[in-house]
Design an enzyme around this catalytic site. Structure first.
Site, PDB file in Angstrom:
ATOM      1  N   CYS A 111       3.044  -7.306   1.845  1.00 32.79           N
ATOM      2  CA  CYS A 111       2.558  -6.138   1.103  1.00 32.79           C
ATOM      3  C   CYS A 111       3.590  -5.581   0.135  1.00 32.79           C
ATOM      4  CB  CYS A 111       2.081  -5.057   2.063  1.00 32.79           C
ATOM      5  SG  CYS A 111       3.377  -4.304   3.065  1.00 32.79           S
ATOM      6  N   CYS A 141       5.985  -4.417  11.265  1.00 29.98           N
ATOM      7  CA  CYS A 141       5.237  -3.216  10.880  1.00 29.98           C
ATOM      8  C   CYS A 141       4.396  -2.710  12.041  1.00 29.98           C
ATOM      9  CB  CYS A 141       4.352  -3.515   9.668  1.00 29.98           C
ATOM     10  SG  CYS A 141       3.511  -2.056   8.998  1.00 29.98           S
TER      11      CYS A 141
END
Length: 367
Positions: free
Chosen positions: A199, A101
């Site tokens: 997440c 990410c």
């Protein structure tokens, strides 16, 4: 400078944005919508980038007095992070989605768009520091608060990305100080818990999440010499170093527990062995990058420290680039390292570079 502040909805990014404003920069806040389910709500410390986080970020931006936008990066996030996570597990590797990410979203897609829009830098709430050397080169260093240091997950940054990055919290002694500052500023996120787990798997059930997307097929559990000693219900559910869930009926000759040493997706087999076989004498990877200036002679072995997990202690090592690989030999064996993990190398507090681990060599020979 014109600064784009990435605001996750947490306390760190809110305080970082506020500090950037007080440093005299022209700041605009942006929240990245990464979830394919925008109505998702946060549950305690699980999950991030939810609609609740977006609202928290907007409230902080309003108090700071800066413009605030939400950018939809969900498609890019799915392709570069979620799909990569599935592909890596399908290949028998253990990926780090936070690294991907940072590499693909926060400091690639976001920074690229920011520069196109005329911003000079992207500001985040990471605990890391940027230091300019005597020749004007910017270097990535550990934060002053070792316990909160996040330089490991930023090890994927390149020299160009570091040149356009800001980390206002790098010199902050503790997270408690950041929370206290947030409370003084009136931020509602002052006591908001930090996010944990992956997440996009907010319930923490990685095994079940993967089973739905990869599927589960019965396969063999082998010992180090290739003898079948049990069966499993899907190789993707296992990671190197795992002990629980093996369900091996046949006890080891020495009566000691066995651990996952290797996952072989092509043959759908899992290799297990004694705990000492998890000790790794050498790691190597071809997908390596340098965080700032590269070593002058990377093909000549040099001393460094290697860190293989975000909260692991660094270990003295020797590194060298050979045959297109960054080869790292720790002075003492590393434990439970799996292909797909990221090895970040340091010189003192400076992040020198990183590699995704392609292969490992056990310190304990077979037999």
């Amino acid at each position: 400078m014109k600064v784009l502040a990435a605001m996750s909805g947490g306390v760190d990014s809110a305080v970082a944005a506020a500090r950037a404003v007080e440093a005299g920069h022209d700041v605009v806040g942006v929240h990245l919508a990464l979830s394919r389910m925008p109505g998702t709500l946060r549950t305690g410390s699980r999950g991030c980038c939810t609609i609740e986080d977006s609202m928290d970020a907007q409230r902080a931006a309003n108090l700071i007095g800066i413009p605030y936008y939400v950018w939809d990066f969900s498609e890019r996030f799915k392709l570069d992070v979620v799909d990569d996570f599935i592909a890596e597990y399908s290949a028998g590797r253990t990926p780090n989605p936070c690294m991907r990410c940072n590499e693909k979203i926060k400091f690639a897609a976001l920074l690229e768009k920011a520069l196109d829009l005329g911003f000079d830098a992207v500001c985040t709430g990471h605990y890391a520091s940027i230091v300019t050397d005597a020749d004007g080169n910017r270097e990535l260093h550990r934060a002053s608060a070792w316990a909160k240091d996040q330089s490991y997950v930023l090890g994927v940054l390149t020299a160009e990305q570091i040149a356009h990055s800001m980390f206002p919290l790098g010199a902050t002694p503790s997270k408690a100080e950041v929370r206290a500052e947030a409370a003084e500023r009136g931020f509602s996120v002052a006591s908001k818990p930090d996010s944990h787990d992956i997440c996009f798997i907010p319930d923490g059930d990685t095994r079940g999440w993967l089973a739905e997307r990869v599927g589960a097929e019965t396969g063999d559990i082998l010992d180090r010499t290739g003898n079948k000693i049990g069966e499993h219900e899907g190789a993707h559910a296992f990671t190197v170093g795992q002990r629980r869930g093996l369900q091996i009926g046949m006890p080891a000759d020495d009566g000691k527990p066995r651990f996952v040493l290797e996952v072989r997706p092509v043959t759908n087999t899992v290799v297990v062995g004694p705990k000492e076989a998890l000790d790794i004498a050498q790691i190597a990877g071809s997908r390596f990058t340098w965080a700032g200036q590269a070593p002058e002679h990377p093909d000549v072995a040099f001393d460094c420290e290697v860190q293989i997990r975000a909260h692991a202690d660094p270990v003295p090592a020797v590194a060298v680039v050979e045959n297109g690989e960054l080869v790292i030999t720790p002075t003492t064996p590393l434990n439970g390292v799996a292909p797909g993990q990221t090895a970040v190398i340091y010189i003192g507090t400076r992040v020198l570079g990183q590699t995704t681990i392609d292969r490992t060599i056990s310190a304990v020979p077979v037999g």
